[in-house]
Design a protein around this motif. Sequence first.
Motif, PDB file in Angstrom:
ATOM      1  N   ARG A  41      44.353  32.371  32.936  1.00 42.69           N
ATOM      2  CA  ARG A  41      43.680  31.124  33.319  1.00 42.69           C
ATOM      3  C   ARG A  41      44.669  29.967  33.384  1.00 42.69           C
ATOM      4  O   ARG A  41      44.613  29.135  34.287  1.00 42.69           O
ATOM      5  CB  ARG A  41      42.559  30.803  32.341  1.00 42.69           C
ATOM      6  CG  ARG A  41      41.360  31.691  32.523  1.00 42.69           C
ATOM      7  CD  ARG A  41      40.267  31.352  31.565  1.00 42.69           C
ATOM      8  NE  ARG A  41      39.157  32.282  31.752  1.00 42.69           N
ATOM      9  CZ  ARG A  41      38.171  32.416  30.893  1.00 42.69           C
ATOM     10  NH1 ARG A  41      38.138  31.696  29.795  1.00 42.69           N
ATOM     11  NH2 ARG A  41      37.201  33.271  31.130  1.00 42.69           N
ATOM     12  N   ALA A  42      45.591  29.913  32.425  1.00 43.49           N
ATOM     13  CA  ALA A  42      46.599  28.851  32.434  1.00 43.49           C
ATOM     14  C   ALA A  42      47.508  28.981  33.648  1.00 43.49           C
ATOM     15  O   ALA A  42      47.858  27.981  34.279  1.00 43.49           O
ATOM     16  CB  ALA A  42      47.418  28.904  31.149  1.00 43.49           C
ATOM     17  N   GLN A  43      47.878  30.204  33.985  1.00 43.74           N
ATOM     18  CA  GLN A  43      48.739  30.432  35.145  1.00 43.74           C
ATOM     19  C   GLN A  43      48.013  30.024  36.430  1.00 43.74           C
ATOM     20  O   GLN A  43      48.596  29.395  37.311  1.00 43.74           O
ATOM     21  CB  GLN A  43      49.136  31.904  35.217  1.00 43.74           C
ATOM     22  CG  GLN A  43      50.074  32.232  36.350  1.00 43.74           C
ATOM     23  CD  GLN A  43      50.421  33.706  36.384  1.00 43.74           C
ATOM     24  OE1 GLN A  43      49.771  34.530  35.730  1.00 43.74           O
ATOM     25  NE2 GLN A  43      51.428  34.066  37.148  1.00 43.74           N
ATOM     26  N   ARG A  44      46.720  30.364  36.546  1.00 41.12           N
ATOM     27  CA  ARG A  44      45.947  29.975  37.724  1.00 41.12           C
ATOM     28  C   ARG A  44      45.793  28.465  37.812  1.00 41.12           C
ATOM     29  O   ARG A  44      45.790  27.899  38.913  1.00 41.12           O
ATOM     30  CB  ARG A  44      44.571  30.635  37.692  1.00 41.12           C
ATOM     31  CG  ARG A  44      44.518  31.923  38.462  1.00 41.12           C
ATOM     32  CD  ARG A  44      43.103  32.305  38.791  1.00 41.12           C
ATOM     33  NE  ARG A  44      42.210  32.245  37.651  1.00 41.12           N
ATOM     34  CZ  ARG A  44      41.905  33.260  36.869  1.00 41.12           C
ATOM     35  NH1 ARG A  44      42.434  34.430  37.090  1.00 41.12           N
ATOM     36  NH2 ARG A  44      41.073  33.118  35.865  1.00 41.12           N
ATOM     37  N   ALA A  45      45.681  27.798  36.678  1.00 46.00           N
ATOM     38  CA  ALA A  45      45.557  26.343  36.684  1.00 46.00           C
ATOM     39  C   ALA A  45      46.835  25.689  37.206  1.00 46.00           C
ATOM     40  O   ALA A  45      46.787  24.650  37.866  1.00 46.00           O
ATOM     41  CB  ALA A  45      45.241  25.836  35.284  1.00 46.00           C
ATOM     42  N   LEU A  46      47.983  26.294  36.920  1.00 45.63           N
ATOM     43  CA  LEU A  46      49.257  25.747  37.393  1.00 45.63           C
ATOM     44  C   LEU A  46      49.486  26.002  38.870  1.00 45.63           C
ATOM     45  O   LEU A  46      50.060  25.169  39.569  1.00 45.63           O
ATOM     46  CB  LEU A  46      50.416  26.346  36.589  1.00 45.63           C
ATOM     47  CG  LEU A  46      50.505  25.923  35.127  1.00 45.63           C
ATOM     48  CD1 LEU A  46      51.620  26.691  34.432  1.00 45.63           C
ATOM     49  CD2 LEU A  46      50.734  24.434  35.007  1.00 45.63           C
ATOM     50  N   THR A  47      49.064  27.143  39.366  1.00 45.93           N
ATOM     51  CA  THR A  47      49.311  27.485  40.762  1.00 45.93           C
ATOM     52  C   THR A  47      48.322  26.823  41.700  1.00 45.93           C
ATOM     53  O   THR A  47      48.589  26.702  42.887  1.00 45.93           O
ATOM     54  CB  THR A  47      49.263  29.007  40.987  1.00 45.93           C
ATOM     55  OG1 THR A  47      47.990  29.502  40.589  1.00 45.93           O
ATOM     56  CG2 THR A  47      50.365  29.704  40.229  1.00 45.93           C
ATOM     57  N   GLY A  48      47.184  26.394  41.197  1.00 47.60           N
ATOM     58  CA  GLY A  48      46.196  25.734  42.042  1.00 47.60           C
ATOM     59  C   GLY A  48      45.252  26.745  42.656  1.00 47.60           C
ATOM     60  O   GLY A  48      45.417  27.953  42.526  1.00 47.60           O
ATOM     61  N   PRO A  49      44.267  26.256  43.363  1.00 44.93           N
ATOM     62  CA  PRO A  49      43.267  27.157  43.923  1.00 44.93           C
ATOM     63  C   PRO A  49      43.811  27.951  45.096  1.00 44.93           C
ATOM     64  O   PRO A  49      44.636  27.459  45.878  1.00 44.93           O
ATOM     65  CB  PRO A  49      42.155  26.206  44.374  1.00 44.93           C
ATOM     66  CG  PRO A  49      42.843  24.920  44.626  1.00 44.93           C
ATOM     67  CD  PRO A  49      43.966  24.862  43.622  1.00 44.93           C
ATOM     68  N   ALA A  50      43.348  29.161  45.208  1.00 43.15           N
ATOM     69  CA  ALA A  50      43.716  29.993  46.345  1.00 43.15           C
ATOM     70  C   ALA A  50      42.809  29.625  47.502  1.00 43.15           C
ATOM     71  O   ALA A  50      41.643  29.290  47.317  1.00 43.15           O
ATOM     72  CB  ALA A  50      43.548  31.461  45.990  1.00 43.15           C
ATOM     73  N   GLY A  51      43.327  29.673  48.678  1.00 41.03           N
ATOM     74  CA  GLY A  51      42.477  29.350  49.824  1.00 41.03           C
ATOM     75  C   GLY A  51      43.280  28.691  50.924  1.00 41.03           C
ATOM     76  O   GLY A  51      44.406  29.073  51.211  1.00 41.03           O
ATOM     77  N   TYR A  52      42.741  27.666  51.518  1.00 40.34           N
ATOM     78  CA  TYR A  52      43.351  26.994  52.654  1.00 40.34           C
ATOM     79  C   TYR A  52      44.688  26.379  52.262  1.00 40.34           C
ATOM     80  O   TYR A  52      44.763  25.613  51.330  1.00 40.34           O
ATOM     81  CB  TYR A  52      42.405  25.915  53.181  1.00 40.34           C
ATOM     82  CG  TYR A  52      42.922  25.232  54.414  1.00 40.34           C
ATOM     83  CD1 TYR A  52      43.351  23.922  54.366  1.00 40.34           C
ATOM     84  CD2 TYR A  52      43.001  25.894  55.614  1.00 40.34           C
ATOM     85  CE1 TYR A  52      43.820  23.281  55.487  1.00 40.34           C
ATOM     86  CE2 TYR A  52      43.463  25.271  56.751  1.00 40.34           C
ATOM     87  CZ  TYR A  52      43.873  23.966  56.681  1.00 40.34           C
ATOM     88  OH  TYR A  52      44.348  23.334  57.793  1.00 40.34           O
ATOM     89  N   ALA A  53      45.727  26.737  53.004  1.00 41.48           N
ATOM     90  CA  ALA A  53      47.075  26.263  52.699  1.00 41.48           C
ATOM     91  C   ALA A  53      47.575  25.287  53.757  1.00 41.48           C
ATOM     92  O   ALA A  53      48.779  25.113  53.927  1.00 41.48           O
ATOM     93  CB  ALA A  53      48.027  27.453  52.584  1.00 41.48           C
ATOM     94  N   GLY A  54      46.673  24.680  54.510  1.00 48.34           N
ATOM     95  CA  GLY A  54      47.092  23.711  55.513  1.00 48.34           C
ATOM     96  C   GLY A  54      47.500  24.333  56.827  1.00 48.34           C
ATOM     97  O   GLY A  54      48.192  23.718  57.612  1.00 48.34           O
ATOM     98  N   LYS A  55      47.067  25.551  57.062  1.00 52.60           N
ATOM     99  CA  LYS A  55      47.406  26.217  58.314  1.00 52.60           C
ATOM    100  C   LYS A  55      46.174  26.272  59.198  1.00 52.60           C
ATOM    101  O   LYS A  55      45.046  26.198  58.728  1.00 52.60           O
ATOM    102  CB  LYS A  55      47.902  27.636  58.039  1.00 52.60           C
ATOM    103  CG  LYS A  55      49.187  27.648  57.234  1.00 52.60           C
ATOM    104  CD  LYS A  55      49.638  29.050  56.964  1.00 52.60           C
ATOM    105  CE  LYS A  55      50.905  29.021  56.122  1.00 52.60           C
ATOM    106  NZ  LYS A  55      51.278  30.324  55.657  1.00 52.60           N
TER     107      LYS A  55
END
Length: 129
Positions: free
Chosen positions: A95-109
């Motif tokens: 959970r801590a690692q996911r909080a640092l990487t941010g949400p998965a999904g739209y990457a501005g493409k």
Amino acid sequence: MESGLRLDKWLWVSRLYRTRTLATESVNGGKVRVNGQSAKPARLLRTGDEVSLIRGGEPMTVLVRGMAAQRVPAKDVPALYEETAESLATRQALRAQRALTGPAGYAGKGRPDKHARRALQRLREAQGE
């Protein structure tokens, strides 16, 4: 009911899965192991068994502490199982690692939508003047 309970029913009764169908599908999909071995939904669980499962993308290991004939209220769940310390630490680290990487999904493409397109147009006009 201390003799034993079907694995899929226990997973549902103990509120580890929202429905018994989801519990059965997880067991059939190989996401649930009992005492380190793959299991079938009809396998009888006994007090003291170790159940390893993947729920919501997080691995979890619990020790069976009790049985119940019917689904129990959330406040009574601690009487049915106890999560191991290693499992709890692993889930918190994930959970801590996911909080640092941010949400998965739209990457501005991809193509901009109407709102973004108008914002880009305003930016270009401001830079051109």
